[in-house]
Design a protein around this motif. Structure first.
Motif, PDB file in Angstrom:
ATOM      1  N   THR A 124      45.139  47.898  41.682  1.00  0.00           N
ATOM      2  CA  THR A 124      46.288  47.800  40.779  1.00  0.00           C
ATOM      3  C   THR A 124      47.312  46.803  41.301  1.00  0.00           C
ATOM      4  N   ILE A 125      47.575  46.855  42.604  1.00  0.00           N
ATOM      5  CA  ILE A 125      48.522  45.921  43.212  1.00  0.00           C
ATOM      6  C   ILE A 125      48.045  44.485  43.024  1.00  0.00           C
ATOM      7  N   LEU A 126      46.759  44.263  43.278  1.00  0.00           N
ATOM      8  CA  LEU A 126      46.209  42.912  43.145  1.00  0.00           C
ATOM      9  C   LEU A 126      46.203  42.450  41.694  1.00  0.00           C
ATOM     10  N   ARG A 127      46.066  43.389  40.772  1.00  0.00           N
ATOM     11  CA  ARG A 127      46.117  43.027  39.345  1.00  0.00           C
ATOM     12  C   ARG A 127      47.499  42.480  38.986  1.00  0.00           C
ATOM     13  N   VAL A 128      48.545  43.140  39.494  1.00  0.00           N
ATOM     14  CA  VAL A 128      49.915  42.680  39.253  1.00  0.00           C
ATOM     15  C   VAL A 128      50.140  41.314  39.907  1.00  0.00           C
ATOM     16  N   ILE A 129      49.646  41.177  41.137  1.00  0.00           N
ATOM     17  CA  ILE A 129      49.789  39.911  41.858  1.00  0.00           C
ATOM     18  C   ILE A 129      49.115  38.785  41.089  1.00  0.00           C
ATOM     19  N   TYR A 130      47.899  39.036  40.611  1.00  0.00           N
ATOM     20  CA  TYR A 130      47.140  38.013  39.878  1.00  0.00           C
ATOM     21  C   TYR A 130      47.890  37.556  38.628  1.00  0.00           C
ATOM     22  N   GLY A 131      48.551  38.505  37.976  1.00  0.00           N
ATOM     23  CA  GLY A 131      49.280  38.179  36.754  1.00  0.00           C
ATOM     24  C   GLY A 131      50.633  37.544  36.978  1.00  0.00           C
ATOM     25  N   SER A 132      51.014  37.370  38.251  1.00  0.00           N
ATOM     26  CA  SER A 132      52.354  36.851  38.551  1.00  0.00           C
ATOM     27  C   SER A 132      52.409  35.332  38.651  1.00  0.00           C
ATOM     28  N   SER A 133      51.279  34.634  38.536  1.00  0.00           N
ATOM     29  CA  SER A 133      51.249  33.196  38.797  1.00  0.00           C
ATOM     30  C   SER A 133      52.208  32.406  37.919  1.00  0.00           C
ATOM     31  N   LEU A 134      52.169  32.629  36.620  1.00  0.00           N
ATOM     32  CA  LEU A 134      53.039  31.877  35.722  1.00  0.00           C
ATOM     33  C   LEU A 134      54.506  32.217  35.945  1.00  0.00           C
ATOM     34  N   ILE A 135      54.778  33.490  36.266  1.00  0.00           N
ATOM     35  CA  ILE A 135      56.154  33.891  36.569  1.00  0.00           C
ATOM     36  C   ILE A 135      56.633  33.168  37.821  1.00  0.00           C
ATOM     37  N   GLN A 136      55.750  33.079  38.828  1.00  0.00           N
ATOM     38  CA  GLN A 136      56.108  32.365  40.048  1.00  0.00           C
ATOM     39  C   GLN A 136      56.424  30.902  39.767  1.00  0.00           C
ATOM     40  N   ILE A 137      55.587  30.264  38.957  1.00  0.00           N
ATOM     41  CA  ILE A 137      55.801  28.845  38.646  1.00  0.00           C
ATOM     42  C   ILE A 137      57.148  28.641  37.955  1.00  0.00           C
ATOM     43  N   THR A 138      57.469  29.527  37.012  1.00  0.00           N
ATOM     44  CA  THR A 138      58.760  29.440  36.317  1.00  0.00           C
ATOM     45  C   THR A 138      59.914  29.614  37.295  1.00  0.00           C
TER      46      THR A 138
END
Length: 308
Positions: A124-138
Protein backbone atom coordinates in the motif's frame (compact mmCIF):
# COMPACT_ATOMS: atom_id res chain seq x y z
CA UNK A 1 4.95 37.31 -26.19
CA UNK A 2 8.37 37.21 -24.54
CA UNK A 3 9.96 33.80 -24.10
CA UNK A 4 13.37 32.68 -22.91
CA UNK A 5 15.45 30.21 -24.98
CA UNK A 6 14.36 27.09 -23.07
CA UNK A 7 10.72 28.14 -23.33
CA UNK A 8 11.09 28.75 -27.07
CA UNK A 9 12.68 25.34 -27.59
CA UNK A 10 9.98 23.50 -25.64
CA UNK A 11 7.26 25.57 -27.32
CA UNK A 12 8.72 24.65 -30.70
CA UNK A 13 8.78 20.96 -29.77
CA UNK A 14 5.13 21.16 -28.69
CA UNK A 15 4.11 22.83 -31.96
CA UNK A 16 6.08 20.27 -33.99
CA UNK A 17 4.53 17.32 -32.16
CA UNK A 18 1.05 18.79 -32.55
CA UNK A 19 1.54 19.02 -36.33
CA UNK A 20 2.94 15.47 -36.45
CA UNK A 21 -0.01 14.22 -34.39
CA UNK A 22 -2.53 15.76 -36.79
CA UNK A 23 -0.73 14.30 -39.81
CA UNK A 24 -0.32 10.83 -38.26
CA UNK A 25 -3.92 10.68 -37.03
CA UNK A 26 -5.18 11.57 -40.51
CA UNK A 27 -2.81 9.19 -42.31
CA UNK A 28 -3.57 6.25 -40.00
CA UNK A 29 -7.30 6.89 -39.75
CA UNK A 30 -7.11 7.16 -35.94
CA UNK A 31 -9.84 9.13 -34.19
CA UNK A 32 -8.48 11.51 -31.56
CA UNK A 33 -10.69 13.18 -28.95
CA UNK A 34 -9.30 16.62 -29.74
CA UNK A 35 -12.02 18.29 -27.68
CA UNK A 36 -11.07 16.22 -24.64
CA UNK A 37 -7.42 17.18 -25.05
CA UNK A 38 -8.42 20.81 -25.61
CA UNK A 39 -9.68 20.98 -22.02
CA UNK A 40 -6.24 20.16 -20.64
CA UNK A 41 -4.62 22.24 -23.36
CA UNK A 42 -6.64 25.29 -22.38
CA UNK A 43 -5.30 24.98 -18.84
CA UNK A 44 -1.75 24.92 -20.17
CA UNK A 45 -2.39 27.93 -22.42
CA UNK A 46 -4.01 29.77 -19.51
CA UNK A 47 -0.93 29.17 -17.36
CA UNK A 48 1.32 30.50 -20.14
CA UNK A 49 -0.96 33.54 -20.56
CA UNK A 50 -0.78 34.27 -16.82
CA UNK A 51 2.99 33.96 -17.01
CA UNK A 52 3.11 36.41 -19.89
CA UNK A 53 0.91 38.86 -17.99
CA UNK A 54 3.26 38.84 -15.02
CA UNK A 55 6.32 39.04 -17.28
CA UNK A 56 5.11 41.89 -19.51
CA UNK A 57 2.91 43.96 -17.21
CA UNK A 58 3.85 43.15 -13.62
CA UNK A 59 7.55 42.50 -14.30
CA UNK A 60 7.45 39.71 -11.74
CA UNK A 61 9.58 36.80 -12.96
CA UNK A 62 9.08 34.85 -9.72
CA UNK A 63 5.49 34.26 -10.83
CA UNK A 64 6.03 34.42 -14.58
CA UNK A 65 8.71 31.71 -14.77
CA UNK A 66 7.00 28.87 -12.83
CA UNK A 67 3.53 29.51 -14.29
CA UNK A 68 4.96 29.56 -17.81
CA UNK A 69 6.94 26.37 -17.15
CA UNK A 70 3.84 24.67 -15.73
CA UNK A 71 1.87 25.57 -18.85
CA UNK A 72 4.53 24.29 -21.23
CA UNK A 73 4.98 21.07 -19.24
CA UNK A 74 1.24 20.39 -19.31
CA UNK A 75 1.00 21.04 -23.05
CA UNK A 76 3.99 18.84 -23.77
CA UNK A 77 2.54 16.03 -21.66
CA UNK A 78 -0.66 16.12 -23.71
CA UNK A 79 0.89 16.21 -27.18
CA UNK A 80 3.56 13.72 -26.12
CA UNK A 81 0.95 11.24 -24.91
CA UNK A 82 -0.97 11.44 -28.20
CA UNK A 83 2.27 11.12 -30.18
CA UNK A 84 3.23 8.02 -28.19
CA UNK A 85 -0.11 6.37 -29.03
CA UNK A 86 0.05 7.35 -32.69
CA UNK A 87 3.32 5.42 -33.02
CA UNK A 88 1.33 2.23 -32.44
CA UNK A 89 1.39 -0.51 -33.60
CA UNK A 90 5.03 -1.31 -32.86
CA UNK A 91 4.99 -5.11 -33.23
CA UNK A 92 6.27 -7.65 -30.75
CA UNK A 93 7.96 -6.49 -27.57
CA UNK A 94 11.56 -7.12 -26.51
CA UNK A 95 10.58 -8.00 -22.94
CA UNK A 96 11.80 -11.59 -23.14
CA UNK A 97 15.30 -10.28 -23.85
CA UNK A 98 15.02 -7.79 -20.99
CA UNK A 99 13.80 -10.56 -18.68
CA UNK A 100 16.86 -12.59 -19.65
CA UNK A 101 19.03 -9.61 -18.71
CA UNK A 102 17.23 -9.40 -15.38
CA UNK A 103 17.91 -13.07 -14.73
CA UNK A 104 21.58 -12.60 -15.64
CA UNK A 105 21.69 -9.95 -12.91
CA UNK A 106 20.18 -12.43 -10.47
CA UNK A 107 16.79 -10.71 -10.42
CA UNK A 108 13.52 -12.66 -10.70
CA UNK A 109 10.41 -10.45 -10.73
CA UNK A 110 7.88 -12.84 -9.09
CA UNK A 111 10.26 -13.48 -6.16
CA UNK A 112 10.69 -9.74 -5.62
CA UNK A 113 6.91 -9.22 -5.65
CA UNK A 114 6.48 -12.07 -3.16
CA UNK A 115 9.06 -10.49 -0.83
CA UNK A 116 7.30 -7.11 -0.97
CA UNK A 117 3.89 -8.61 -0.24
CA UNK A 118 5.25 -10.38 2.84
CA UNK A 119 6.04 -7.03 4.49
CA UNK A 120 2.91 -5.63 6.21
CA UNK A 121 1.53 -2.43 4.64
CA UNK A 122 4.46 -2.16 2.21
CA UNK A 123 2.41 -2.80 -0.98
CA UNK A 124 0.00 0.00 0.00
CA UNK A 125 2.82 2.39 0.87
CA UNK A 126 4.56 1.68 -2.43
CA UNK A 127 1.28 2.18 -4.30
CA UNK A 128 1.01 5.70 -2.86
CA UNK A 129 4.67 6.37 -3.64
CA UNK A 130 4.24 5.19 -7.24
CA UNK A 131 1.29 7.53 -7.71
CA UNK A 132 3.20 10.53 -6.37
CA UNK A 133 5.42 11.11 -9.43
CA UNK A 134 3.32 13.78 -11.13
CA UNK A 135 2.69 15.51 -7.80
CA UNK A 136 6.44 15.56 -7.19
CA UNK A 137 7.11 17.06 -10.62
CA UNK A 138 4.53 19.80 -9.99
CA UNK A 139 6.04 20.53 -6.58
CA UNK A 140 9.55 20.72 -8.07
CA UNK A 141 8.39 23.22 -10.71
CA UNK A 142 6.83 25.42 -8.03
CA UNK A 143 9.73 25.00 -5.60
CA UNK A 144 12.47 25.78 -8.11
CA UNK A 145 10.36 28.46 -9.78
CA UNK A 146 9.49 30.41 -6.63
CA UNK A 147 12.56 29.74 -4.49
CA UNK A 148 15.29 28.78 -6.95
CA UNK A 149 16.74 30.32 -10.07
CA UNK A 150 15.23 30.89 -13.48
CA UNK A 151 18.05 29.02 -15.21
CA UNK A 152 17.61 25.98 -12.96
CA UNK A 153 13.90 25.81 -13.77
CA UNK A 154 14.62 26.16 -17.47
CA UNK A 155 17.19 23.38 -17.19
CA UNK A 156 14.53 21.26 -15.48
CA UNK A 157 11.96 22.04 -18.18
CA UNK A 158 14.30 21.23 -21.06
CA UNK A 159 15.72 18.11 -19.37
CA UNK A 160 12.23 16.77 -18.71
CA UNK A 161 11.14 17.43 -22.30
CA UNK A 162 14.23 15.89 -23.88
CA UNK A 163 14.12 12.86 -21.58
CA UNK A 164 10.51 12.18 -22.56
CA UNK A 165 11.39 12.39 -26.26
CA UNK A 166 14.40 10.09 -25.79
CA UNK A 167 12.28 7.63 -23.82
CA UNK A 168 9.69 7.47 -26.62
CA UNK A 169 12.42 7.11 -29.25
CA UNK A 170 14.13 4.20 -27.47
CA UNK A 171 10.77 2.51 -26.81
CA UNK A 172 9.82 2.84 -30.49
CA UNK A 173 13.05 1.12 -31.50
CA UNK A 174 12.95 -1.47 -28.70
CA UNK A 175 9.30 -1.69 -27.59
CA UNK A 176 8.62 -3.31 -24.22
CA UNK A 177 5.61 -3.57 -21.91
CA UNK A 178 7.28 -4.67 -18.67
CA UNK A 179 7.61 -7.84 -16.65
CA UNK A 180 3.98 -7.86 -15.48
CA UNK A 181 2.85 -8.63 -19.03
CA UNK A 182 4.75 -11.92 -19.00
CA UNK A 183 4.40 -13.23 -15.44
CA UNK A 184 1.11 -14.51 -14.06
CA UNK A 185 0.98 -14.19 -10.28
CA UNK A 186 -1.16 -16.48 -8.09
CA UNK A 187 -4.60 -14.86 -7.54
CA UNK A 188 -4.08 -14.47 -3.79
CA UNK A 189 -0.69 -12.80 -4.28
CA UNK A 190 -2.08 -10.49 -6.95
CA UNK A 191 -4.98 -9.52 -4.68
CA UNK A 192 -2.65 -8.75 -1.76
CA UNK A 193 -0.37 -6.70 -3.99
CA UNK A 194 -3.12 -4.65 -5.66
CA UNK A 195 -0.74 -3.62 -8.43
CA UNK A 196 -1.48 -0.55 -10.52
CA UNK A 197 0.05 -2.27 -13.55
CA UNK A 198 -1.01 -5.91 -13.31
CA UNK A 199 -0.89 -8.83 -15.75
CA UNK A 200 -4.19 -7.85 -17.41
CA UNK A 201 -2.84 -4.34 -17.97
CA UNK A 202 0.32 -5.78 -19.50
CA UNK A 203 -1.65 -8.08 -21.80
CA UNK A 204 -3.67 -5.12 -23.04
CA UNK A 205 -0.44 -3.26 -23.80
CA UNK A 206 0.78 -6.20 -25.88
CA UNK A 207 -2.50 -6.14 -27.82
CA UNK A 208 -2.03 -2.43 -28.52
CA UNK A 209 1.54 -3.13 -29.63
CA UNK A 210 0.21 -5.56 -32.25
CA UNK A 211 -3.03 -3.87 -33.32
CA UNK A 212 -2.59 -0.19 -32.53
CA UNK A 213 -5.26 2.16 -31.25
CA UNK A 214 -8.33 3.19 -33.24
CA UNK A 215 -9.41 5.86 -30.75
CA UNK A 216 -7.27 8.06 -28.50
CA UNK A 217 -8.70 10.08 -25.62
CA UNK A 218 -7.27 11.48 -22.38
CA UNK A 219 -9.64 9.24 -20.41
CA UNK A 220 -8.45 6.00 -22.00
CA UNK A 221 -4.72 6.50 -22.51
CA UNK A 222 -2.29 4.64 -20.27
CA UNK A 223 1.44 4.32 -19.89
CA UNK A 224 2.76 2.37 -22.88
CA UNK A 225 6.47 2.20 -22.13
CA UNK A 226 8.35 -0.50 -20.25
CA UNK A 227 11.96 0.22 -21.18
CA UNK A 228 13.23 2.79 -20.36
CA UNK A 229 11.19 3.53 -17.24
CA UNK A 230 9.87 7.09 -17.38
CA UNK A 231 8.83 6.87 -13.73
CA UNK A 232 12.55 6.47 -13.04
CA UNK A 233 13.27 9.55 -15.15
CA UNK A 234 10.74 11.55 -13.13
CA UNK A 235 12.30 10.32 -9.89
CA UNK A 236 15.72 11.46 -11.11
CA UNK A 237 14.30 14.86 -12.04
CA UNK A 238 12.77 15.29 -8.59
CA UNK A 239 15.94 14.25 -6.74
CA UNK A 240 18.42 16.18 -8.88
CA UNK A 241 16.58 19.48 -8.90
CA UNK A 242 15.81 19.51 -5.16
CA UNK A 243 19.37 18.76 -4.02
CA UNK A 244 19.96 22.41 -3.19
CA UNK A 245 16.92 22.62 -0.90
CA UNK A 246 18.31 21.21 2.33
CA UNK A 247 15.04 21.04 4.25
CA UNK A 248 12.98 19.24 1.63
CA UNK A 249 15.65 17.19 -0.12
CA UNK A 250 15.81 14.40 2.54
CA UNK A 251 12.06 13.85 2.14
CA UNK A 252 12.30 13.72 -1.66
CA UNK A 253 15.30 11.38 -1.41
CA UNK A 254 13.47 8.93 0.88
CA UNK A 255 10.36 8.98 -1.32
CA UNK A 256 12.41 8.18 -4.39
CA UNK A 257 14.43 5.46 -2.70
CA UNK A 258 11.07 3.81 -2.06
CA UNK A 259 10.12 4.63 -5.66
CA UNK A 260 12.58 1.95 -6.84
CA UNK A 261 10.60 -1.04 -5.49
CA UNK A 262 7.35 0.80 -6.28
CA UNK A 263 8.27 1.03 -9.96
CA UNK A 264 9.13 -2.67 -10.03
CA UNK A 265 6.00 -4.01 -8.32
CA UNK A 266 3.33 -1.40 -9.14
CA UNK A 267 4.76 -0.40 -12.51
CA UNK A 268 5.37 -4.02 -13.45
CA UNK A 269 8.87 -3.17 -14.66
CA UNK A 270 11.97 -5.22 -15.32
CA UNK A 271 14.88 -3.98 -13.24
CA UNK A 272 16.84 -3.10 -16.38
CA UNK A 273 14.02 -0.66 -17.21
CA UNK A 274 15.18 1.41 -14.24
CA UNK A 275 18.78 1.41 -15.44
CA UNK A 276 17.49 2.61 -18.80
CA UNK A 277 15.59 5.43 -17.11
CA UNK A 278 18.70 6.63 -15.28
CA UNK A 279 20.68 6.56 -18.54
CA UNK A 280 17.97 8.55 -20.37
CA UNK A 281 17.87 11.19 -17.63
CA UNK A 282 21.66 11.54 -17.69
CA UNK A 283 21.79 11.96 -21.47
CA UNK A 284 18.92 14.47 -21.45
CA UNK A 285 20.52 16.48 -18.64
CA UNK A 286 23.85 16.65 -20.47
CA UNK A 287 22.08 17.68 -23.69
CA UNK A 288 20.01 20.36 -21.90
CA UNK A 289 23.14 21.75 -20.20
CA UNK A 290 24.88 21.98 -23.55
CA UNK A 291 21.92 23.67 -25.25
CA UNK A 292 21.56 26.23 -22.45
CA UNK A 293 25.31 26.73 -22.15
CA UNK A 294 25.44 25.54 -18.56
CA UNK A 295 28.63 23.85 -17.39
CA UNK A 296 28.71 21.41 -14.48
CA UNK A 297 30.34 23.96 -12.14
CA UNK A 298 27.71 26.57 -12.94
CA UNK A 299 24.87 24.12 -12.32
CA UNK A 300 26.38 23.07 -8.96
CA UNK A 301 26.82 26.72 -7.99
CA UNK A 302 23.18 27.46 -8.78
CA UNK A 303 21.93 24.44 -6.84
CA UNK A 304 24.11 25.40 -3.88
CA UNK A 305 22.87 29.00 -4.00
CA UNK A 306 19.27 27.80 -3.86
CA UNK A 307 19.87 26.15 -0.49
CA UNK A 308 20.47 29.54 1.17
Amino acid sequence: MVLYPAEKIVGGIIAMLLMINIILASAKGVTVDWLGYAVGGSMGLAAIAIGQFYRLYRHDEKIAVPTTATGFYLLFSLVGSVFNYLLLPVGESYDRLLIEWDRALGFYWPDFVQAVVEVPYLPTILRVIYGSSLIQITCVILLVGFFGSKRSLHLFLLTGTLSALLTILVWRIVPSAGAAAYYTLPPELEARLGAIVDHAYGVELLRLYREGAAYISPQDTRGLIGFPSFHTVMGCLSVYFTMGFRKIFPVIAIINILMVPAIIVHGGHNIVDLFGGVAIFTLALLAARTILGLGRSEVKAQLAAESH
